[in-house]
Design a protein around this motif. Structure first.
Motif, short mmCIF file in Angstrom:
data_model
loop_
_atom_site.label_atom_id
_atom_site.label_comp_id
_atom_site.label_asym_id
_atom_site.label_seq_id
_atom_site.Cartn_x
_atom_site.Cartn_y
_atom_site.Cartn_z
N PRO A 299 0.82 -1.22 0.00
CA PRO A 299 0.00 0.00 0.00
C PRO A 299 0.85 1.26 0.00
O PRO A 299 1.90 1.33 0.65
N VAL A 300 0.38 2.27 -0.74
CA VAL A 300 1.03 3.58 -0.77
C VAL A 300 0.10 4.63 -0.17
O VAL A 300 0.43 5.32 0.79
N ARG A 301 -1.09 4.78 -0.75
CA ARG A 301 -2.05 5.76 -0.25
C ARG A 301 -3.45 5.13 -0.32
O ARG A 301 -3.85 4.66 -1.38
N LEU A 302 -4.15 5.14 0.80
CA LEU A 302 -5.40 4.39 0.91
C LEU A 302 -6.59 5.30 1.19
O LEU A 302 -6.47 6.33 1.86
N LEU A 303 -7.75 4.89 0.67
CA LEU A 303 -9.00 5.48 1.11
C LEU A 303 -9.41 4.83 2.42
O LEU A 303 -9.00 3.70 2.72
N SER A 304 -10.22 5.51 3.18
CA SER A 304 -10.75 4.92 4.41
C SER A 304 -12.05 4.20 4.08
O SER A 304 -12.72 4.52 3.08
N PRO A 305 -12.44 3.20 4.88
CA PRO A 305 -13.73 2.55 4.65
C PRO A 305 -14.90 3.54 4.63
O PRO A 305 -15.84 3.37 3.86
N VAL A 306 -14.82 4.57 5.46
CA VAL A 306 -15.89 5.59 5.48
C VAL A 306 -15.94 6.32 4.14
O VAL A 306 -17.02 6.55 3.57
N GLU A 307 -14.79 6.69 3.61
CA GLU A 307 -14.75 7.38 2.32
C GLU A 307 -15.30 6.50 1.21
O GLU A 307 -16.07 6.96 0.35
N ILE A 308 -14.94 5.23 1.22
CA ILE A 308 -15.44 4.30 0.19
C ILE A 308 -16.95 4.20 0.26
O ILE A 308 -17.65 4.23 -0.77
N GLN A 309 -17.50 4.10 1.45
CA GLN A 309 -18.95 4.01 1.62
C GLN A 309 -19.63 5.30 1.13
O GLN A 309 -20.67 5.25 0.44
N GLN A 310 -19.04 6.44 1.45
CA GLN A 310 -19.62 7.71 1.00
C GLN A 310 -19.58 7.82 -0.52
O GLN A 310 -20.52 8.31 -1.14
N ILE A 311 -18.48 7.36 -1.13
CA ILE A 311 -18.34 7.41 -2.59
C ILE A 311 -19.41 6.54 -3.25
O ILE A 311 -20.04 6.93 -4.24
N LEU A 312 -19.61 5.33 -2.72
CA LEU A 312 -20.62 4.42 -3.28
C LEU A 312 -22.02 5.04 -3.16
O LEU A 312 -22.83 4.97 -4.10
#
Length: 324
Positions: A299-312
């Motif tokens: 991993p280099v730079r990750l989204l957070s689970p919260v961000e992924i849920q908001q994006i979806l």
């Protein structure tokens, strides 16, 4: 008495907006206007344009700000016009004329400077720039009448065209079309070309038409954005992964995706790759960036689970609106 200003209720917004920055606004002013229109709680831009300049200004919202550096480093293409025979204090039309000289330029002279300023060149950063010295922008020193010592920087002009404008005899103006590496000052390029022609020059106009893979044709103006309703504005956003379109891709199943998001390396049958965009399989979602070395996805730079849920949720809401 002025009415109290309505407070905007901010919200998480994720994605990339390709803005055609108008003349007269700073990059930050344009960003703040778009941020207000989208009611976004976090935003940034990739690569500053002067108030005099127009054109491609990618704006990053929410999780996209984590990957904005990728386009700060991207090559860019500009089209500019430069008035020959006049040097100004700022190397553009906003400054005062500090020198006037006779113009005697032939087509062969334009060919000569095109060759001279193509490829690797050295530039002295202008005093009227956002480059910092001891934590203070150079333009702040310039406004105080202070000249600060600057170190030349090496840049690359990948492609260059210098041509006389049709009304050159009435007003000696040239058109500069340049595709350049990061950190190249087009005002300085125009001024240096003028000096090499023996008459001096300053920019009259400047437009950025490409940054990386993003072009002016795909941009939207602030006026158009302002005329839209809220859901139409959200629909203008490209997904966060648009910033990593040139990366190799790896897709992980749910268990590996969860471990990757927690920062753990994953093993797999991948060749070494320096730049990887990582996606989850179910649901299909961008997880972040990585590189592969020795069969390990690091991993280099990750989204957070919260961000992924908001994006979806944002994507589903926009899709529902466009298909209804």
């Amino acid at each position: 008495m002025n009415a109290p200003r309505t407070r905007v209720q901010r919200r998480p917004v994720h994605g990339v907006l390709l803005l055609d920055k108008p003349i007269g606004l700073s990059s930050n002013q344009a960003l703040q206007k778009a941020k207000w229109l989208l009611r976004a709680d976090k935003a940034g831009h990739t690569g500053t344009l002067d108030p005099l300049a127009t054109g491609v200004l990618p704006l990053c919202f929410g999780a996209a700000t984590k990957f904005s550096q990728l386009h700060l480093d991207a090559d860019k293409r500009y089209v500019a016009t430069a008035r020959l025979g006049e040097r100004t204090s700022t190397a553009d039309a906003e400054g005062e004329v500090v020198e006037r000289r006779h113009v005697d330029v032939k087509p062969t002279d334009l060919q000569r400077v095109t060759a001279q300023f193509s490829g690797p060149i050295s530039q002295l950063p202008p005093m009227h720039s956002a480059l910092k010295k001891d934590g203070k922008a150079l333009y702040e020193y310039a406004r105080e009448g202070i000249e600060v010592e600057r170190a030349p920087r090496d840049v690359v002009v990948h492609a260059l065209s210098v041509q006389a404008e049709p009304d050159f005899d009435a007003m000696p103006t040239i058109r500069i079309d340049a595709r350049v590496s990061k950190g190249t000052y087009i005002r300085t390029l125009g001024e240096d070309i003028g000096n090499a022609l023996g008459c001096g020059a300053h920019l009259r106009s400047l437009r950025r038409i490409e940054t990386g893979d993003f072009s002016a044709e795909a941009c939207i103006s602030l006026e158009t954005l302002e005329a839209m309703d809220e859901q139409e504005r959200l629909a203008q956003l490209m997904p966060v992964e648009a910033l990593v379109a040139n990366h190799e891709t790896v897709t992980l199943e749910a268990e590996d995706a969860g471990r990757f998001l927690s920062g753990l390396r994953r093993r797999g049958p991948w060749p070494d790759m320096p730049h990887v965009a990582v996606f989850g399989h179910t649901p299909k979602a961008f997880l972040g960036t990585a590189h592969v070395k020795g069969g390990e996805l690091i991993p280099v730079r990750l989204l957070s689970p919260v961000e992924i849920q908001q994006i979806l949720q944002q994507f589903n809401a926009t899709s529902a609106r466009t298909t209804s």
